[in-house]
Design an enzyme around this catalytic site. Structure first.
Site, PDB file in Angstrom:
ATOM      1  N   LYS A 212      -6.913  12.917  -4.754  1.00 15.38           N
ATOM      2  CA  LYS A 212      -6.625  11.843  -3.807  1.00 15.38           C
ATOM      3  C   LYS A 212      -5.130  11.532  -3.884  1.00 15.38           C
ATOM      4  O   LYS A 212      -4.618  11.151  -4.936  1.00 15.38           O
ATOM      5  CB  LYS A 212      -7.434  10.592  -4.175  1.00 15.38           C
ATOM      6  CG  LYS A 212      -7.104   9.332  -3.365  1.00 15.38           C
ATOM      7  CD  LYS A 212      -7.593   9.442  -1.934  1.00 15.38           C
ATOM      8  CE  LYS A 212      -7.407   8.124  -1.169  1.00 15.38           C
ATOM      9  NZ  LYS A 212      -8.311   7.060  -1.634  1.00 15.38           N
ATOM     10  N   HIS A 315      -5.112  -4.369  -1.597  1.00 19.95           N
ATOM     11  CA  HIS A 315      -3.818  -3.773  -1.940  1.00 19.95           C
ATOM     12  C   HIS A 315      -2.926  -4.726  -2.725  1.00 19.95           C
ATOM     13  O   HIS A 315      -1.724  -4.479  -2.863  1.00 19.95           O
ATOM     14  CB  HIS A 315      -3.119  -3.288  -0.668  1.00 19.95           C
ATOM     15  CG  HIS A 315      -3.823  -2.133  -0.033  1.00 19.95           C
ATOM     16  ND1 HIS A 315      -3.696  -0.839  -0.486  1.00 19.95           N
ATOM     17  CD2 HIS A 315      -4.705  -2.074   0.997  1.00 19.95           C
ATOM     18  CE1 HIS A 315      -4.448  -0.034   0.241  1.00 19.95           C
ATOM     19  NE2 HIS A 315      -5.077  -0.760   1.142  1.00 19.95           N
TER      20      HIS A 315
END
Length: 556
Positions: A212, A315
């Site tokens: 990823k 985030h």
């Protein structure tokens, strides 16, 4: 028997139509393997008896389990009523069930020692494959299994900042933890590194099955190219969450770095992350396999408002800082959300996934995918009196296509002879929302259970919960660990998990053309001023839904 009585007893016949929950979708059964008047049926006074449709033979000469007369919906099989034979955890035969000594045309030999799962009136699909799961909590597996997911490609191993797991020590314990759950598991290593050493270490020593590359950890030129070079060498997939700030790369730059190499572009619409405002341009590129995550599916009236808080939380943004607030708002675009649904309907985006606890919901991918299909039918209509093509296209996004993208399709993703018998059974009125039974390698693992102190197993309250396949040592025995071939070649396997290790394969040199029923490519453009999306110059848009199916009727 009149058609309704026949369907209630033996399941629908060829030509019968079946409604799928409240989605507005209808399927038409294409064929029926039964011999009318001599049907296989279990129960008191029925034909599944010794001397009739059960063959007096050893189980090794018949099958361990048979699912009788179920309507299969599958990208490989189409939509047909068949029986499914299972031996030692794999699908061994598909077709007419019975005893070849007493019945002609038998494909699935059922013996006197075979266990029978009565599939009459039910629908069977392959277990869903969720390739985008942030494993921040083990309870995610409860939601996944209860929605029909049987294979997970994950990141993290708890509430840590991971976005990929590289440490062999951490991977060893993460694999062991999954021995408690009847799901196939693979882990993505963190691909955001300028040096290949930690990537190779994750594959060969840790057992990761891919990488990823994530903007939060670095999605710049060197990191992306490094991950792709290692992936090409070891035949694993690279999942990309691209550079949303366009600090190092624009979408055009990213495509140049790819240089024709295969990549799986996560949440390709962009609200989940990626190049602002036009990461959706990657959807039509021949070497980019695009996928969506479920928070934006289907496009609804509250989607824009909902996502700001989720982006800030996931985030770790500080909304009091003007720059952080602006970054979050820039990712939320009604135009691309509306176009995303249409691109799925056209087959230009081939996969759906959850992004569980990274903004998505682990247990909602299946139902949101079919809710999107229903929304598209309501908005654009259907060419026939059934929705077979649309249903198969959307089912492929959940099953075979994610399996193909991550090199798992030789084991899972469809109902085909030789593959693991990871099969989900649904009552039609609950299709897409709540499974009736999840079979993992043919063994009951999760499903509807009644009052444990009741006289029968159907007494209320009925709840979704673990079956015997989710207890003891069984989960590990009926599930597999997907790893890179490098881990198998290493020869010093230190993973204590009892699962069978399976190498991923065939992940390089593929693209949308290799996906089932979702192979549309073309020039996707996003107007940076208006947000209008076009495909080959034609505007692509849909209206936000006021309500969605497979939702409040089934869930409080």
């Amino acid at each position: 028997m009149n058609p309704y009585a026949y369907a209630a007893t033996h399941g629908p016949r060829a030509g019968d139509r079946v409604r799928l929950g409240d989605s507005g979708l209808t399927i038409r059964v294409e064929s029926d393997a039964q011999q009318y008047g001599d049907e296989f049926l279990a129960g008191f006074g029925k034909t599944a008896r010794d001397g009739l449709h059960l063959k007096a033979a050893a189980v090794r000469d018949t099958c361990d389990v048979v699912i009788s007369n179920v309507v299969v919906i599958d990208a490989a099989q189409g939509i047909r009523k068949v029986s499914i034979g299972i031996r030692e955890g794999r699908i061994c035969s598909i077709g007419r069930a019975g005893n070849p000594d007493t019945l002609a045309g038998v494909d699935v030999v059922v013996g006197t020692g075979t266990s029978i799962v009565s599939g009459e009136g039910l629908i069977a699909t392959a277990g869903a494959v969720d390739t985008h799961v942030h494993l921040l909590s083990p309870r995610i597996m409860e939601a996944s299994l209860a929605s029909g997911v049987t294979t997970v490609i994950g990141q993290e191993f708890g509430p840590v900042w991971g976005v990929g797991v590289n440490s062999p020590w951490a991977l060893r314990h993460a694999f062991s933890a999954f021995d408690a759950w009847p799901v196939n598991i693979g882990f993505l290593g963190r691909g955001s590194s300028s040096d290949p050493a930690p990537l190779v270490e994750a594959l060969a020593e840790g057992g990761a099955s891919g990488f990823k590359v994530h903007e939060d950890m670095g999605a710049h030129t060197r990191a992306l190219d490094t991950a792709l070079r290692v992936a090409e060498e070891h035949d694993v997939q690279v999942a990309l969450h691209s550079d949303g700030l366009n600090e190092c790369l624009s979408v055009e730059d990213t495509l140049r770095v790819l240089d024709g190499r295969t990549i799986h572009a996560f949440h390709i619409e962009g609200c989940g992350g990626g190049h602002v405002p036009n990461v959706l341009k990657m959807a039509g590129v021949p070497n980019v396999i695009g996928s969506s995550t479920n928070p934006t599916l289907p496009f609804g009236r509250d989607a824009v408002a909902e996502h700001y808080g989720m982006i800030v939380s996931v985030h770790d943004l500080k909304p009091d800082l003007p720059g952080d607030a602006a970054m979050a708002r820039d990712r939320i675009r009604a135009g691309t959300m509306g176009a995303e649904d249409v691109l799925h309907d056209l087959g230009a985006i081939g996969i759906t996934s959850s992004d569980a606890q990274g903004m998505g919901r682990a247990g909602e991918t299946v139902r949101r995918t079919f809710a999107m299909a229903g929304k598209m039918k309501a908005e654009f209509g259907a060419p026939e009196d059934h929705d077979n093509a649309r249903v198969l296209r959307y089912l492929a996004k959940l099953t075979i296509n994610p399996a193909l993208a991550h090199g798992l399709a030789h084991e899972v993703g469809s109902i085909e002879v030789g593959k693991l018998a990871d099969i989900v059974l649904w009552r039609p009125e609950f299709f897409g929302a709540k499974p009736q039974l999840v079979l993992k390698s043919g063994f009951p693992a999760y499903g509807v259970v009644g009052d444990p102190n009741a006289a029968t197993d159907t007494c209320e309250p009925l709840v979704l919960g673990p079956q015997f396949g989710a207890h003891g040592a069984t989960p590990a025995e009926i599930s597999v660990a997907f790893v890179a071939q490098a881990a198998l070649d290493q020869g010093n396997d230190r993973m204590p998990t009892r699962r069978r290790r399976v190498a991923v394969r065939g992940t390089r040199g593929i693209g949308p053309a290799d996906l089932r029923l979702n192979s549309r490519t073309g020039a996707v453009d996003v107007d940076q001023r208006t947000g209008l999306v076009t495909l080959d110059g034609d505007p692509i848009r849909s209206e936000p839904a006021d309500s969605v199916s497979l939702n409040r009727l089934y869930f409080l």
